[in-house]
Design a protein around this motif. Structure first.
Motif, PDB file in Angstrom:
ATOM      1  N   LEU A 256       1.352   9.440  14.015  1.00 38.69           N
ATOM      2  CA  LEU A 256       1.598   8.318  13.106  1.00 38.69           C
ATOM      3  C   LEU A 256       2.488   8.756  11.939  1.00 38.69           C
ATOM      4  CD1 LEU A 256       0.901   5.368  12.159  1.00 38.69           C
ATOM      5  CD2 LEU A 256      -0.935   6.424  10.870  1.00 38.69           C
ATOM      6  N   LEU A 257       2.173   9.899  11.337  1.00 39.75           N
ATOM      7  CA  LEU A 257       2.955  10.384  10.195  1.00 39.75           C
ATOM      8  C   LEU A 257       4.401  10.648  10.585  1.00 39.75           C
ATOM      9  CD1 LEU A 257       0.377  12.848   8.578  1.00 39.75           C
ATOM     10  CD2 LEU A 257       0.887  10.495   7.895  1.00 39.75           C
ATOM     11  N   LEU A 258       4.624  11.275  11.725  1.00 41.11           N
ATOM     12  CA  LEU A 258       5.993  11.544  12.171  1.00 41.11           C
ATOM     13  C   LEU A 258       6.741  10.254  12.487  1.00 41.11           C
ATOM     14  CD1 LEU A 258       5.431  14.663  14.440  1.00 41.11           C
ATOM     15  CD2 LEU A 258       6.671  14.580  12.266  1.00 41.11           C
ATOM     16  N   SER A 259       6.080   9.309  13.118  1.00 40.10           N
ATOM     17  CA  SER A 259       6.730   8.042  13.477  1.00 40.10           C
ATOM     18  C   SER A 259       7.082   7.198  12.266  1.00 40.10           C
ATOM     19  CB  SER A 259       5.835   7.240  14.420  1.00 40.10           C
ATOM     20  OG  SER A 259       5.680   7.939  15.630  1.00 40.10           O
ATOM     21  N   SER A 260       6.393   7.426  11.168  1.00 41.22           N
ATOM     22  CA  SER A 260       6.680   6.669   9.941  1.00 41.22           C
ATOM     23  C   SER A 260       8.014   7.076   9.322  1.00 41.22           C
ATOM     24  CB  SER A 260       5.578   6.885   8.910  1.00 41.22           C
ATOM     25  OG  SER A 260       5.693   8.171   8.304  1.00 41.22           O
ATOM     26  N   SER A 261       8.544   8.224   9.735  1.00 41.04           N
ATOM     27  CA  SER A 261       9.770   8.801   9.173  1.00 41.04           C
ATOM     28  C   SER A 261       9.617   9.175   7.701  1.00 41.04           C
ATOM     29  CB  SER A 261      10.971   7.867   9.373  1.00 41.04           C
ATOM     30  OG  SER A 261      11.175   7.646  10.754  1.00 41.04           O
ATOM     31  N   ARG A 262       8.403   9.214   7.217  1.00 38.61           N
ATOM     32  CA  ARG A 262       8.155   9.629   5.835  1.00 38.61           C
ATOM     33  C   ARG A 262       7.796  11.115   5.758  1.00 38.61           C
ATOM     34  NH1 ARG A 262       6.910   4.578   2.877  1.00 38.61           N
ATOM     35  NH2 ARG A 262       8.472   3.215   3.785  1.00 38.61           N
ATOM     36  N   TYR A 263       7.539  11.724   6.917  1.00 38.36           N
ATOM     37  CA  TYR A 263       7.196  13.139   6.993  1.00 38.36           C
ATOM     38  C   TYR A 263       8.003  13.778   8.114  1.00 38.36           C
ATOM     39  CZ  TYR A 263       3.207  12.093   4.016  1.00 38.36           C
ATOM     40  OH  TYR A 263       2.416  11.691   2.964  1.00 38.36           O
TER      41      TYR A 263
ATOM     42  N   LYS B 112      15.835  -2.788  19.933  1.00 37.25           N
ATOM     43  CA  LYS B 112      16.377  -4.023  20.526  1.00 37.25           C
ATOM     44  C   LYS B 112      16.859  -3.810  21.953  1.00 37.25           C
ATOM     45  CE  LYS B 112      16.120  -6.574  16.773  1.00 37.25           C
ATOM     46  NZ  LYS B 112      15.075  -7.506  16.583  1.00 37.25           N
ATOM     47  N   SER B 113      17.337  -2.596  22.273  1.00 36.79           N
ATOM     48  CA  SER B 113      17.930  -2.375  23.588  1.00 36.79           C
ATOM     49  C   SER B 113      16.942  -1.847  24.631  1.00 36.79           C
ATOM     50  CB  SER B 113      19.112  -1.409  23.482  1.00 36.79           C
ATOM     51  OG  SER B 113      18.674  -0.138  23.051  1.00 36.79           O
ATOM     52  N   ALA B 114      15.796  -1.334  24.196  1.00 37.99           N
ATOM     53  CA  ALA B 114      14.833  -0.752  25.134  1.00 37.99           C
ATOM     54  C   ALA B 114      14.019  -1.849  25.810  1.00 37.99           C
ATOM     55  CB  ALA B 114      13.908   0.213  24.404  1.00 37.99           C
TER      56      ALA B 114
ATOM     57  N   ALA C  54       6.161   1.567   5.531  1.00 40.35           N
ATOM     58  CA  ALA C  54       6.949   2.299   6.519  1.00 40.35           C
ATOM     59  C   ALA C  54       7.105   1.465   7.791  1.00 40.35           C
ATOM     60  CB  ALA C  54       6.288   3.638   6.852  1.00 40.35           C
ATOM     61  N   ASP C  55       8.324   1.436   8.325  1.00 40.98           N
ATOM     62  CA  ASP C  55       8.608   0.762   9.592  1.00 40.98           C
ATOM     63  C   ASP C  55       8.373   1.733  10.737  1.00 40.98           C
ATOM     64  OD1 ASP C  55       9.965  -1.989   9.169  1.00 40.98           O
ATOM     65  OD2 ASP C  55      10.942  -0.708   7.687  1.00 40.98           O
ATOM     66  N   LEU C  56       7.802   1.239  11.815  1.00 40.11           N
ATOM     67  CA  LEU C  56       7.637   2.022  13.023  1.00 40.11           C
ATOM     68  C   LEU C  56       7.461   1.072  14.193  1.00 40.11           C
ATOM     69  CD1 LEU C  56       4.090   3.587  13.196  1.00 40.11           C
ATOM     70  CD2 LEU C  56       4.759   2.104  11.377  1.00 40.11           C
ATOM     71  N   VAL C  57       7.451   1.641  15.376  1.00 41.77           N
ATOM     72  CA  VAL C  57       7.194   0.871  16.590  1.00 41.77           C
ATOM     73  C   VAL C  57       5.793   1.248  17.054  1.00 41.77           C
ATOM     74  CG1 VAL C  57       7.871   0.483  18.986  1.00 41.77           C
ATOM     75  CG2 VAL C  57       9.629   0.819  17.229  1.00 41.77           C
ATOM     76  N   ILE C  58       4.977   0.240  17.285  1.00 42.42           N
ATOM     77  CA  ILE C  58       3.647   0.495  17.824  1.00 42.42           C
ATOM     78  C   ILE C  58       3.584  -0.069  19.234  1.00 42.42           C
ATOM     79  CG2 ILE C  58       2.440   0.650  15.610  1.00 42.42           C
ATOM     80  CD1 ILE C  58       1.529  -2.266  15.978  1.00 42.42           C
ATOM     81  N   THR C  59       2.941   0.670  20.106  1.00 39.01           N
ATOM     82  CA  THR C  59       2.678   0.176  21.453  1.00 39.01           C
ATOM     83  C   THR C  59       1.236  -0.293  21.449  1.00 39.01           C
ATOM     84  OG1 THR C  59       4.242   1.724  22.430  1.00 39.01           O
ATOM     85  CG2 THR C  59       2.622   0.733  23.913  1.00 39.01           C
ATOM     86  N   VAL C  60       1.071  -1.578  21.709  1.00 39.70           N
ATOM     87  CA  VAL C  60      -0.241  -2.217  21.638  1.00 39.70           C
ATOM     88  C   VAL C  60      -0.746  -2.489  23.045  1.00 39.70           C
ATOM     89  CG1 VAL C  60      -1.457  -4.293  20.838  1.00 39.70           C
ATOM     90  CG2 VAL C  60       0.330  -3.279  19.418  1.00 39.70           C
TER      91      VAL C  60
ATOM     92  N   LYS D 123      -1.838   2.162  20.984  1.00 37.03           N
ATOM     93  CA  LYS D 123      -1.857   3.301  21.906  1.00 37.03           C
ATOM     94  C   LYS D 123      -0.854   4.376  21.535  1.00 37.03           C
ATOM     95  CE  LYS D 123      -3.566   0.895  25.926  1.00 37.03           C
ATOM     96  NZ  LYS D 123      -4.537   1.840  26.414  1.00 37.03           N
ATOM     97  N   ARG D 124       0.290   3.992  20.972  1.00 35.66           N
ATOM     98  CA  ARG D 124       1.345   4.948  20.643  1.00 35.66           C
ATOM     99  C   ARG D 124       2.098   4.492  19.400  1.00 35.66           C
ATOM    100  NH1 ARG D 124       2.089   4.246  26.098  1.00 35.66           N
ATOM    101  NH2 ARG D 124       1.559   6.031  27.373  1.00 35.66           N
ATOM    102  N   TYR D 125       2.799   5.458  18.823  1.00 38.09           N
ATOM    103  CA  TYR D 125       3.668   5.189  17.679  1.00 38.09           C
ATOM    104  C   TYR D 125       5.022   5.811  17.987  1.00 38.09           C
ATOM    105  CZ  TYR D 125      -1.064   5.458  15.781  1.00 38.09           C
ATOM    106  OH  TYR D 125      -2.417   5.335  15.572  1.00 38.09           O
ATOM    107  N   ALA D 126       6.078   5.201  17.480  1.00 39.97           N
ATOM    108  CA  ALA D 126       7.425   5.760  17.596  1.00 39.97           C
ATOM    109  C   ALA D 126       8.205   5.362  16.349  1.00 39.97           C
ATOM    110  CB  ALA D 126       8.122   5.226  18.849  1.00 39.97           C
ATOM    111  N   PRO D 127       9.181   6.181  15.978  1.00 41.69           N
ATOM    112  CA  PRO D 127      10.016   5.807  14.834  1.00 41.69           C
ATOM    113  C   PRO D 127      10.757   4.503  15.146  1.00 41.69           C
ATOM    114  CG  PRO D 127      10.367   8.100  15.433  1.00 41.69           C
ATOM    115  CD  PRO D 127       9.540   7.479  16.522  1.00 41.69           C
ATOM    116  N   TYR D 128      10.958   3.704  14.120  1.00 44.95           N
ATOM    117  CA  TYR D 128      11.684   2.446  14.302  1.00 44.95           C
ATOM    118  C   TYR D 128      13.165   2.677  14.054  1.00 44.95           C
ATOM    119  CZ  TYR D 128      13.474  -2.243  13.565  1.00 44.95           C
ATOM    120  OH  TYR D 128      14.208  -3.400  13.645  1.00 44.95           O
ATOM    121  N   ASP D 129      13.959   2.307  15.030  1.00 47.99           N
ATOM    122  CA  ASP D 129      15.415   2.291  14.917  1.00 47.99           C
ATOM    123  C   ASP D 129      15.844   0.961  15.519  1.00 47.99           C
ATOM    124  OD1 ASP D 129      18.173   3.671  14.695  1.00 47.99           O
ATOM    125  OD2 ASP D 129      18.070   2.999  16.792  1.00 47.99           O
TER     126      ASP D 129
END
Length: 138
Positions: free
Chosen positions: A72-79, A129-131, A98-104, A118-124
């Motif tokens: 979660l911390l890494l996906s937040s792009s704050r750490y 939009k393309s995935a 913090a913006d991120l992508v969550i997989t629900v 279930k998962r976290y990913a950095p938001y870009d």
């Protein structure tokens, strides 16, 4: 006429979300690890049909479960990985907004369908939009 509000689970999938809350809590006496610390996180969906809906998750602070908090911390792009390489130190307030992508996903609990993160990913914005909806982002 105020209509009916729907608070059911949102569909499984990937969502652009913001961290909109976090609170340290202690597991109750009937939990698997009574007295252990965890963070209860609140996410707010930022776009699409479920914009402004809330989703919650917990991250345990037990040593064997810190991988979830670290993700979660890494996906937040704050750490950065370097900041989290040794002793895990963080401040909930630095993660708010913090913006991120969550997989629900969904699970059954006492006869109700509930969401679980279930998962976290950095938001870009471009990658998101393309995935395809089910794709795992790096």
């Amino acid at each position: 006429d105020t209509g009916d509000l729907e608070f059911g689970a949102i569909p499984s999938g990937r969502y652009h979300a913001k961290i909109t809350g976090g609170e340290m809590r202690e597991a109750g006496p009937n939990s698997k690890n009574p007295g252990s610390q965890y963070v209860n996180w609140e996410f707010t969906i930022q776009e699409g049909a479920f914009e402004d809906r809330k989703v919650w998750t917990n991250t345990s602070l037990l040593p064997q479960a810190l991988f979830g908090l670290k993700a979660l911390l890494l996906s937040s792009s704050r750490y950065t990985k370097e900041q989290l390489a040794d002793e895990l130190s963080f401040d909930i307030e630095t993660l708010i907004s913090a913006d991120l992508v969550i997989t629900v996903g969904q699970r059954e609990y006492n006869g109700d369908t509930r969401n679980e993160v279930k998962r976290y990913a950095p938001y870009d914005v471009d990658s998101f939009k393309s995935a395809p909806t089910g794709a795992l982002l790096p």
